[in-house]
Design a protein around this motif. Sequence first.
Motif, mmCIF file in Angstrom:
data_model
loop_
_atom_site.group_PDB
_atom_site.id
_atom_site.type_symbol
_atom_site.label_atom_id
_atom_site.label_comp_id
_atom_site.label_asym_id
_atom_site.label_seq_id
_atom_site.Cartn_x
_atom_site.Cartn_y
_atom_site.Cartn_z
ATOM 1 N N UNK A 170 12.411 1.607 -4.697
ATOM 2 C CA UNK A 170 13.242 1.089 -5.474
ATOM 3 C C UNK A 170 14.772 1.183 -5.228
ATOM 4 N N UNK A 171 14.849 2.347 -4.505
ATOM 5 C CA UNK A 171 16.502 2.259 -4.132
ATOM 6 C C UNK A 171 16.724 1.219 -2.764
ATOM 7 N N UNK B 202 0.583 -1.233 -0.001
ATOM 8 C CA UNK B 202 -0.092 -0.194 0.082
ATOM 9 C C UNK B 202 0.811 1.296 0.066
ATOM 10 N N UNK B 203 0.479 2.027 -1.067
ATOM 11 C CA UNK B 203 1.615 3.148 -1.257
ATOM 12 C C UNK B 203 0.784 4.361 -1.887
ATOM 13 N N UNK C 97 9.090 8.711 -11.797
ATOM 14 C CA UNK C 97 10.100 8.132 -11.152
ATOM 15 C C UNK C 97 10.699 6.853 -11.379
ATOM 16 N N UNK D 162 6.208 10.091 -5.703
ATOM 17 C CA UNK D 162 7.378 9.859 -6.272
ATOM 18 C C UNK D 162 8.161 9.224 -5.056
ATOM 19 N N UNK D 163 8.299 10.130 -4.116
ATOM 20 C CA UNK D 163 9.341 9.709 -2.945
ATOM 21 C C UNK D 163 9.222 8.473 -2.647
ATOM 22 N N UNK E 68 10.399 6.129 -4.972
ATOM 23 C CA UNK E 68 11.993 6.132 -4.965
ATOM 24 C C UNK E 68 12.687 5.263 -3.802
ATOM 25 N N UNK E 69 12.083 5.703 -2.514
ATOM 26 C CA UNK E 69 12.727 4.925 -1.568
ATOM 27 C C UNK E 69 12.470 3.284 -1.820
ATOM 28 N N UNK F 261 13.037 6.685 -14.471
ATOM 29 C CA UNK F 261 14.353 7.101 -14.138
ATOM 30 C C UNK F 261 15.066 6.255 -13.320
ATOM 31 N N UNK F 262 14.448 5.225 -12.947
ATOM 32 C CA UNK F 262 15.267 4.229 -12.255
ATOM 33 C C UNK F 262 15.791 2.794 -12.861
#
Lengths: 341, 341
Positions: free
Chosen positions: B111-112, B99-100, B133, B104-105, B108-109, B136-137
Amino acid sequence: MATMQDVANLANVSLATVSFTINNSKPVSPKTRAKVEAAMKDLGYRRNAVGSALARGRTHVLALLYPALQHRFSPTSVRFFTSAADQARLRGYNLVLWPMSNDAEAVSELTSSGLVDGVVLMEVQLDDPRVAELSGSTVPFALIGRTRDTAGIPFVDVDFESTVEKAIDRFIQLGHTDLVLVDGGIGNQLLGGYGPVARTRKVFGEVTAQRGLSGAIMSGVHSSAGGRELAKEFVASHPETTGVLMMNEQAGPGFVAGLQQAGYRLPQDVSVVAIASSLDIVSMSEPEMAVYISPADELGRLGVDTLIDRLDKLSDTLPQLLIECSYSSGATMGTAPKRKK
Amino acid sequence: MATMQDVANLANVSLATVSFTINNSKPVSPKTRAKVEAAMKDLGYRRNAVGSALARGRTHVLALLYPALQHRFSPTSVRFFTSAADQARLRGYNLVLWPMSNDAEAVSELTSSGLVDGVVLMEVQLDDPRVAELSGSTVPFALIGRTRDTAGIPFVDVDFESTVEKAIDRFIQLGHTDLVLVDGGIGNQLLGGYGPVARTRKVFGEVTAQRGLSGAIMSGVHSSAGGRELAKEFVASHPETTGVLMMNEQAGPGFVAGLQQAGYRLPQDVSVVAIASSLDIVSMSEPEMAVYISPADELGRLGVDTLIDRLDKLSDTLPQLLIECSYSSGATMGTAPKRKK
């Protein structure tokens, strides 16, 4: 924990630039990269949660284990999940729904993977192989539901016993003496001894016997089509029955529709009350069904609190909590007919 | 990948013993430990998926991102999820529901973090910050849904355009000239430009205009109570309308119930067809609603196939796939009344 946005603010660059730097997904000038990396270092930002997890032994991910491929995810299950996820978020964790059947090996693989900090179990069986496995692991867990033997097991659950007894007494007050409990059965063999069904059948049998009522049990699949089938079976097999406890959420509206299709009027011919369901489901029928509402939001939240309190070592007590369903009236409950149509 | 059961078989010990050995959760004799560890080594069994993931760069976990705390998880969403999870399991992955919200942030968290090998997005907006996002990953992704600009974006989606046009033409064949589209609106601001609603409104406006029909739009919340409210509003505001396209799954049965409560007969007074819903939902009403069934099972499976093909580098093509809803007749569709009651 510092976020990417914190890094972007401190480095005075855009969030996208931080992302490009971290993921090497687009070229970034050496000067910009130096600024971003300095900010990451100042803030202690970890670019790799897996590496970070290994270092700290924590991923801040919690898994809600639900056998979603074997047992249909009902609207009330959705409420348990979203309430649990919401509470986890408030307390700094990500709770994800992990579809996994009720077998010990899958649980063991997950707990030994290091990917999750803790687990919440749903669809608990009286003798649940997952609980035995978790009791032998070092990964904290909590149950939404409960096993037969609850010694040493942290759980929150619906108080089915008390709820069903109150529902039966409500029928008695309205003059009903011949009742049927409709449930979803055991379904998939993986759910043998599924707690809610086993407990509800037991208390229904005991209380109807104690009160001198006629009490029968019917089961059908968790769907509207299942509800319509159950209605046909009910009309054919239980011509004297005037009261129905419907503990099969997804079959409920279809059951009412099926009774109406067969010419029954509710509540003049038959009274129906839904057990452990929601206002949203019962208002799909016309007339709206009376319902004992599942305390799903409360139990989802408390299940996660129980787990996180143990994870963060905030509590040494063993939470074992039962909550009754709350009654909401509806036009499908009325006095028993003198003679059924 | 070798399982714990494989290790148990080769070492000729019980599954529990393997678990005790791996998790150090109960004492195991040195001889037994040696047997288990030899079997683990022979089979290449990895006791720690995180360590293993770092070594291989893979966790075999896929995340289905769904803003479940902002946008209610509907019965048809459940079908997308379980079908996707089932297909992932078949191909050796665990798909979890993450659940999100649509920001974008958070993406990003994730995927990183290295915790997941790939992501599937649902509830896609026309201009979706998550897609920018992800583009770009380095983490592979696929959409169930689609953005306004789909250049270079792998997606599978419902063909709302074709489905709505066919539904309108079905009404025309039955003599209806005054239609209303009921949807769930944009709801939470995080879902601004939510694809299905935006596309459906656009094609509904275009096709009703082309065909010379009267076409209005109503929106309500995703619940039975919302459906009953919509019925009241419909009765008051659209006395001439004889045809309703209901694209709000959770409000559908409540809408029919509300019309009946107001004294309308279906289809003698009003015809209703559900759009992108399921047989299970429409058979909650009596009579059962006609429905254009969402290809949820198919799209869930294809969304995961698209992602795994990219992950495993099995395909270089860019999958972009639209599937129409299939029609199932129901007693709520009939010829337009000469004069509405």
